[in-house]
Scaffold this motif. Structure first.
Motif, PDB file in Angstrom:
ATOM      1  N   LEU A   1      23.771 -19.672  66.126  1.00 34.63           N
ATOM      2  CA  LEU A   1      23.909 -19.083  64.970  1.00 34.63           C
ATOM      3  C   LEU A   1      24.889 -19.990  63.936  1.00 34.63           C
ATOM      4  O   LEU A   1      25.631 -20.801  64.413  1.00 34.63           O
ATOM      5  CB  LEU A   1      24.574 -17.907  64.894  1.00 34.63           C
ATOM      6  CG  LEU A   1      23.838 -16.804  65.833  1.00 34.63           C
ATOM      7  CD1 LEU A   1      24.541 -15.509  65.809  1.00 34.63           C
ATOM      8  CD2 LEU A   1      22.486 -16.346  65.395  1.00 34.63           C
ATOM      9  N   TYR A   2      24.255 -20.233  62.728  1.00 37.44           N
ATOM     10  CA  TYR A   2      24.821 -21.469  62.019  1.00 37.44           C
ATOM     11  C   TYR A   2      25.736 -21.350  60.634  1.00 37.44           C
ATOM     12  O   TYR A   2      25.894 -22.127  60.137  1.00 37.44           O
ATOM     13  CB  TYR A   2      23.707 -22.222  61.471  1.00 37.44           C
ATOM     14  CG  TYR A   2      22.684 -22.507  62.779  1.00 37.44           C
ATOM     15  CD1 TYR A   2      23.461 -23.597  63.718  1.00 37.44           C
ATOM     16  CD2 TYR A   2      21.466 -22.277  62.796  1.00 37.44           C
ATOM     17  CE1 TYR A   2      22.311 -23.828  64.626  1.00 37.44           C
ATOM     18  CE2 TYR A   2      20.780 -22.560  63.899  1.00 37.44           C
ATOM     19  CZ  TYR A   2      21.389 -23.357  64.949  1.00 37.44           C
ATOM     20  OH  TYR A   2      20.417 -23.512  65.937  1.00 37.44           O
ATOM     21  N   ASN A   3      26.302 -19.810  60.638  1.00 37.81           N
ATOM     22  CA  ASN A   3      26.962 -19.734  59.577  1.00 37.81           C
ATOM     23  C   ASN A   3      27.767 -18.022  59.650  1.00 37.81           C
ATOM     24  O   ASN A   3      27.026 -17.266  60.377  1.00 37.81           O
ATOM     25  CB  ASN A   3      26.315 -19.858  58.190  1.00 37.81           C
ATOM     26  CG  ASN A   3      25.137 -19.140  57.986  1.00 37.81           C
ATOM     27  OD1 ASN A   3      25.131 -17.981  57.991  1.00 37.81           O
ATOM     28  ND2 ASN A   3      24.027 -19.952  57.707  1.00 37.81           N
TER      29      ASN A   3
ATOM     30  N   GLU B   1      24.796 -15.215  59.200  1.00 36.42           N
ATOM     31  CA  GLU B   1      24.198 -15.025  60.644  1.00 36.42           C
ATOM     32  C   GLU B   1      25.048 -14.291  61.494  1.00 36.42           C
ATOM     33  O   GLU B   1      24.615 -13.178  62.257  1.00 36.42           O
ATOM     34  CB  GLU B   1      23.712 -16.129  61.122  1.00 36.42           C
ATOM     35  CG  GLU B   1      22.608 -16.807  60.381  1.00 36.42           C
ATOM     36  CD  GLU B   1      21.952 -18.049  60.963  1.00 36.42           C
ATOM     37  OE1 GLU B   1      22.592 -18.487  62.218  1.00 36.42           O
ATOM     38  OE2 GLU B   1      21.035 -18.730  60.279  1.00 36.42           O
ATOM     39  N   TYR B   2      26.206 -14.379  61.597  1.00 37.54           N
ATOM     40  CA  TYR B   2      27.180 -13.995  62.672  1.00 37.54           C
ATOM     41  C   TYR B   2      27.427 -12.225  61.888  1.00 37.54           C
ATOM     42  O   TYR B   2      27.860 -11.457  62.664  1.00 37.54           O
ATOM     43  CB  TYR B   2      28.564 -14.518  62.566  1.00 37.54           C
ATOM     44  CG  TYR B   2      28.363 -15.387  63.825  1.00 37.54           C
ATOM     45  CD1 TYR B   2      29.133 -14.961  65.360  1.00 37.54           C
ATOM     46  CD2 TYR B   2      28.193 -16.666  63.598  1.00 37.54           C
ATOM     47  CE1 TYR B   2      28.818 -15.768  66.179  1.00 37.54           C
ATOM     48  CE2 TYR B   2      28.191 -17.417  64.890  1.00 37.54           C
ATOM     49  CZ  TYR B   2      28.519 -17.288  65.877  1.00 37.54           C
ATOM     50  OH  TYR B   2      28.557 -17.919  67.094  1.00 37.54           O
ATOM     51  N   LYS B   3      27.411 -12.001  60.779  1.00 37.27           N
ATOM     52  CA  LYS B   3      27.474 -10.558  60.051  1.00 37.27           C
ATOM     53  C   LYS B   3      26.486 -10.035  60.751  1.00 37.27           C
ATOM     54  O   LYS B   3      26.721  -8.836  61.134  1.00 37.27           O
ATOM     55  CB  LYS B   3      27.332 -10.581  58.389  1.00 37.27           C
ATOM     56  CG  LYS B   3      27.735  -9.191  58.072  1.00 37.27           C
ATOM     57  CD  LYS B   3      27.262  -9.266  56.723  1.00 37.27           C
ATOM     58  CE  LYS B   3      27.521  -7.755  56.038  1.00 37.27           C
ATOM     59  NZ  LYS B   3      26.626  -6.834  56.623  1.00 37.27           N
ATOM     60  N   THR B   4      25.331 -10.214  60.705  1.00 41.36           N
ATOM     61  CA  THR B   4      24.160  -9.527  61.531  1.00 41.36           C
ATOM     62  C   THR B   4      24.362  -9.260  62.911  1.00 41.36           C
ATOM     63  O   THR B   4      24.215  -8.157  63.450  1.00 41.36           O
ATOM     64  CB  THR B   4      22.820 -10.319  61.292  1.00 41.36           C
ATOM     65  OG1 THR B   4      22.507 -10.527  60.081  1.00 41.36           O
ATOM     66  CG2 THR B   4      21.640  -9.551  61.913  1.00 41.36           C
ATOM     67  N   LEU B   5      24.814 -10.172  63.743  1.00 40.26           N
ATOM     68  CA  LEU B   5      25.157 -10.168  64.960  1.00 40.26           C
ATOM     69  C   LEU B   5      26.391  -9.115  65.430  1.00 40.26           C
ATOM     70  O   LEU B   5      26.058  -8.232  66.060  1.00 40.26           O
ATOM     71  CB  LEU B   5      25.862 -11.639  65.548  1.00 40.26           C
ATOM     72  CG  LEU B   5      26.203 -11.534  66.913  1.00 40.26           C
ATOM     73  CD1 LEU B   5      24.834 -11.851  67.861  1.00 40.26           C
ATOM     74  CD2 LEU B   5      27.068 -12.770  67.311  1.00 40.26           C
ATOM     75  N   PHE B   6      27.377  -9.142  64.332  1.00 39.21           N
ATOM     76  CA  PHE B   6      28.443  -8.148  64.475  1.00 39.21           C
ATOM     77  C   PHE B   6      27.708  -6.538  64.109  1.00 39.21           C
ATOM     78  O   PHE B   6      28.227  -5.492  64.783  1.00 39.21           O
ATOM     79  CB  PHE B   6      29.501  -8.339  63.503  1.00 39.21           C
ATOM     80  CG  PHE B   6      30.263  -9.502  64.088  1.00 39.21           C
ATOM     81  CD1 PHE B   6      30.496  -9.893  65.396  1.00 39.21           C
ATOM     82  CD2 PHE B   6      30.524 -10.505  63.285  1.00 39.21           C
ATOM     83  CE1 PHE B   6      31.134 -10.953  65.712  1.00 39.21           C
ATOM     84  CE2 PHE B   6      31.395 -11.793  63.444  1.00 39.21           C
ATOM     85  CZ  PHE B   6      31.564 -12.053  64.816  1.00 39.21           C
TER      86      PHE B   6
END
Length: 389
Positions: free
Chosen positions: A244-246, A249-254
């Motif tokens: 994941l590159y920013n 994208e991490y917001k979706t993961l969380f």
């Protein structure tokens, strides 16, 4: 102060080629170093770094947030490993310049350090091992080095599914390592995004018997909903995020609650400040921060600066050995004692590179090993430790 040039250097490192940048300024002798190592796309990412020069020569290197914002906004085709690795490398070089100019290590510019050393787990300790007995013997040696957790991918050439023979061999290797190290270290199982959802679930259930610390990237990284489904259906903790590159994208993961541990890479996810922001998002979700860190010496130096000041830091990935010439191409001073790597206190990132030495180790094309059953061919004969005990 102004940016005057962005230089790139590629250096062969056996399993990949390191990609370094050096951002020059108009202050004599003041420059910053960064790393954009992107396996199998080295020339592409080097050119992406050089293309940033067009937009940022003449800019003040101290304005790091402005650099990230403009570099990301002006790309139009945003995100992805090539652009974000280039941004990451230049961004960490700007932090290096700022720290050197102010005479302080980067962690001081990020709020100061919480710890003087960080616990590490080993990767690469298994070089050349094939059989369960070989893995067991090499695991014992890694534990003797002081590592408190060992990671590897035991799944051979499997992709999407794994047959009974392959599964039995993988689990035999896991069992042999667990038996060899017993309560001296944890075991981490890597999957490199190999499997489909049902296979990942099947393997996750099988790994429960070994009390592994986490099961890493069990399915292809683009399918975060699938990863969340795997996490819901097994008891083994899940890690992910190296691809994941920013922060978006991490917001979706969380939001999907898809992992128990996050593994952003400072060379790929936007650099030091972007990782600091991602770590803060994880902290708000009570998720540990375990940076992906298998690359070269500059990325390791930058990751150590982050590890010093992130409250929810847990474990640092560390290559247990490397090519002998790692010591030739930089002035890295890494101290590893009792399972922990010390945080350098030199100004900036605390490391410099020697481009003239890299000329002795020019680029060599290297292919992906993951589906050829050659994954343990990760180090050459003569590989050595690059840290001091």
């Amino acid at each position: 102060m102004k940016i005057t040039k962005i230089n790139t250097y590629i250096c062969h490192a056996y399993r990949t080629n390191w990609v370094f940048v050096r951002v020059e300024t108009n202050v004599p002798g003041l420059y910053g170093v960064g790393e954009a190592t992107l396996e199998y796309k080295e020339h592409t990412v080097a050119m992406a770094c050089q293309e940033l020069e067009r937009d940022f020569v003449g800019h003040d290197p101290h304005n790091i947030e402005a650099f990230f914002h403009l570099a990301y906004r002006n790309a139009y085709w945003r995100g992805g490993p090539v652009l974000m690795s280039a941004i990451s490398a230049v961004e960490m070089a700007l932090w290096d310049i700022k720290g050197k100019d102010l005479g302080v290590p980067v962690y001081q510019l990020l709020g100061g350090k919480l710890r003087d050393a960080v616990p590490c787990y080993a990767n690469g300790w298994f070089a050349s091992a094939k059989s369960p007995d070989e893995f067991a013997e090499m695991a014992k040696k890694a534990v003797e080095q002081g590592f408190t957790a060992l990671k590897w991918d035991p799944f051979g050439s499997a992709y999407l599914q794994i047959d009974r023979k392959g599964m039995d061999h993988a689990l035999s290797c896991v069992a042999a390592v667990c038996d060899a190290i017993q309560d001296k270290a944890d075991v981490i199982i890597e999957a490199h995004g190999r499997f489909d959802v049902p296979t990942a679930i099947r393997l996750g259930h099988a790994l429960e018997a070994f009390d592994v610390l986490w099961f890493e990237e069990p399915i292809p990284p683009q399918n975060l909903e699938g990863l969340a489904e795997v996490k819901r259906r097994i008891k083994v903790p899940i890690s992910g995020g190296e691809r994941l590159y920013n922060k978006w994208e991490y917001k979706t993961l969380f939001d999907l609650k898809a992992v128990d541990y996050i593994q952003p890479d400072v060379s790929h996810a936007g650099g030091i400040m972007e990782l600091k922001k991602i770590a803060a998002m994880a902290e708000a979700n009570h998720i540990p921060f375990c940076p992906h860190n298998p690359s070269g010496p500059v990325a390791n130096a930058a990751t150590l600066q982050l590890a010093a000041c992130v409250p929810n830091f847990f474990l640092l990935e560390t290559m247990s050995s490397d090519v002998p010439w790692r010591r030739e191409i930089c002035d890295e001073e890494v101290v590893f004692t009792e399972g922990k790597m010390g945080i350098p206190d030199k100004p900036g990132l605390g490391i410099d590179i020697f481009p003239e030495q890299m000329e002795k180790y020019p680029y060599k094309a290297v292919g992906l090993r993951h589906y050829k059953n050659t994954l343990t061919d990760i180090r050459p004969e003569g590989a050595i430790s690059y840290f001091k005990n």
